[in-house]
Design an enzyme around this catalytic site. Sequence first.
Site, PDB file in Angstrom:
ATOM      1  N   CYS A  31     -15.654  23.132 -11.911  1.00 13.32           N
ATOM      2  CA  CYS A  31     -14.693  22.120 -12.391  1.00 13.32           C
ATOM      3  C   CYS A  31     -15.197  20.707 -12.096  1.00 13.32           C
ATOM      4  O   CYS A  31     -15.453  20.351 -10.935  1.00 13.32           O
ATOM      5  CB  CYS A  31     -13.351  22.376 -11.724  1.00 13.32           C
ATOM      6  SG  CYS A  31     -12.211  20.994 -11.727  1.00 13.32           S
ATOM      7  N   CYS A  39       6.964  -9.527   9.704  1.00 13.76           N
ATOM      8  CA  CYS A  39       6.297 -10.140  10.856  1.00 13.76           C
ATOM      9  C   CYS A  39       6.336 -11.667  10.755  1.00 13.76           C
ATOM     10  O   CYS A  39       5.845 -12.256   9.788  1.00 13.76           O
ATOM     11  CB  CYS A  39       4.857  -9.641  10.912  1.00 13.76           C
ATOM     12  SG  CYS A  39       3.750 -10.641  11.894  1.00 13.76           S
ATOM     13  N   CYS A  74       2.966 -13.341  10.538  1.00 13.42           N
ATOM     14  CA  CYS A  74       2.373 -13.162   9.209  1.00 13.42           C
ATOM     15  C   CYS A  74       2.945 -14.182   8.225  1.00 13.42           C
ATOM     16  O   CYS A  74       2.221 -14.735   7.389  1.00 13.42           O
ATOM     17  CB  CYS A  74       2.642 -11.754   8.689  1.00 13.42           C
ATOM     18  SG  CYS A  74       2.034 -10.444   9.765  1.00 13.42           S
ATOM     19  N   CYS A  84     -12.942  18.683  -9.835  1.00 12.36           N
ATOM     20  CA  CYS A  84     -13.056  19.137  -8.443  1.00 12.36           C
ATOM     21  C   CYS A  84     -14.275  18.511  -7.773  1.00 12.36           C
ATOM     22  O   CYS A  84     -14.231  18.130  -6.600  1.00 12.36           O
ATOM     23  CB  CYS A  84     -13.163  20.658  -8.388  1.00 12.36           C
ATOM     24  SG  CYS A  84     -11.776  21.537  -9.146  1.00 12.36           S
TER      25      CYS A  84
END
Length: 440
Positions: free
Chosen positions: A189, A55, A58, A192
């Site tokens: 677990c 860009c 940018c 998890c």
Amino acid sequence: MRPLLLGVLGCSLVLSVHAMYSSSDDVIELTPSNFNREVIQSDSLWLVEFYAPWCGHCQSLAPEWKKAATALKGIVKVGAVDADQHKSLGGQYGVRGFPTIKIFGANKNKPEEYQGGRSSQAIVDGAMNALRTLVKERLSGKSGGSGYSKQQSGAGDKKDVIELTDDNFDKLVLESGDVWMVEFFAPWCGHCKNLEPEWTAAATAVKEQTKGKVHLGAVDATVHQGLASRYEIRGFPTIKIFRKGEEPEDYQGGRSRGDIIEKALDLFSDNAAPPELLEILNEDILKNTCEDSQLCIIGVLPHILDTGAAGRNGYLEVMMKMAEKYKKKSWGWLWTEAGAQMELEASLGIGGFGYPAMAAINARKMKFALLRGSFSETGIHEFLRELSVGRGSTATLGGGAMPKINAVEAWDGKDGQLPVEEEYDLSDVDLDYDFGKEEL
């Protein structure tokens, strides 16, 4: 040294994807892996730029952003996200163009859009104004400091994680045309349990950003042992990706919500429709398509009287197949009829012969490259492949600016018609008149 030099010279049309900020700058590089920790869980005020390396705006902002970061060091955090590489973060915060600057203040889950100037002084002024507002809110008791608890409470809706069982798995997942990311877990677990809030937050974000085309599900493998056995689950959590007609694959990415969202959006783009192939009917179509794209691929097709509808549709089909093949690129796709946009043809050095032709334009650099091979899937693929790796011969667009575009009628999809010749009545013409006797 010589191969390196040639490689640098060859990148004149497509910018190499390099980060615009380095570790020596005071700008903090943000990614899906560290964004939650650095920004969301922080008590600090953050200014975050979402940018793309290709860009032009940018690139112009980068030195000012670095100056502002240095000036604000220790006062306000200044970061940057390569949103072209990390599309999940850009999508999560509604980034539609580059650069976009967001202010993460009291409520980290609802950043404000920065609307100020792009000079370092304007950025610093905007940051200080935001900081004063934050301090006043804290004094009045409106803000609770760290945004982490807020982020957790708004981390996602558990209903967006689809509970999968032995009974519904085949119908919901295997018989669906959508993409699924499925977590196989065990309630006892620890890993998890750590994943659960990340998985939930990602499920909500992915549902919104893919319009329900990518789903996150979960299987309690201690209960639904048939599924665990079928997919040879050996440890927890295990995440597998399911796509219609393909064998499931293991997800090997990170376990943060940002990593999961990024993978889901990649899967979504794989299944997404290709970009639209538009006829150049007016200046807005060319401008909007080319300015919003890294490259603009333009086909100049023979006149309809030379090919008929069948021939033209054949060329358009080739272009649409290539748009599908390269749909992950930030490219726009356009076509026009030979002779309809003469100034465009002239600026590309096409003009008057050699149809069909194709050009790739970088509107930010005002550079273009021409297809030298055949207008076929093989020829165009080779042309675009060379461009995508920064190779290929390029030239400056004629006049150094986008050419004038004529407003034209859209093709009606039919064969062309020869113009009807006007008939003349010669009955009143004296064909016996003696032109040789006319007096001077």
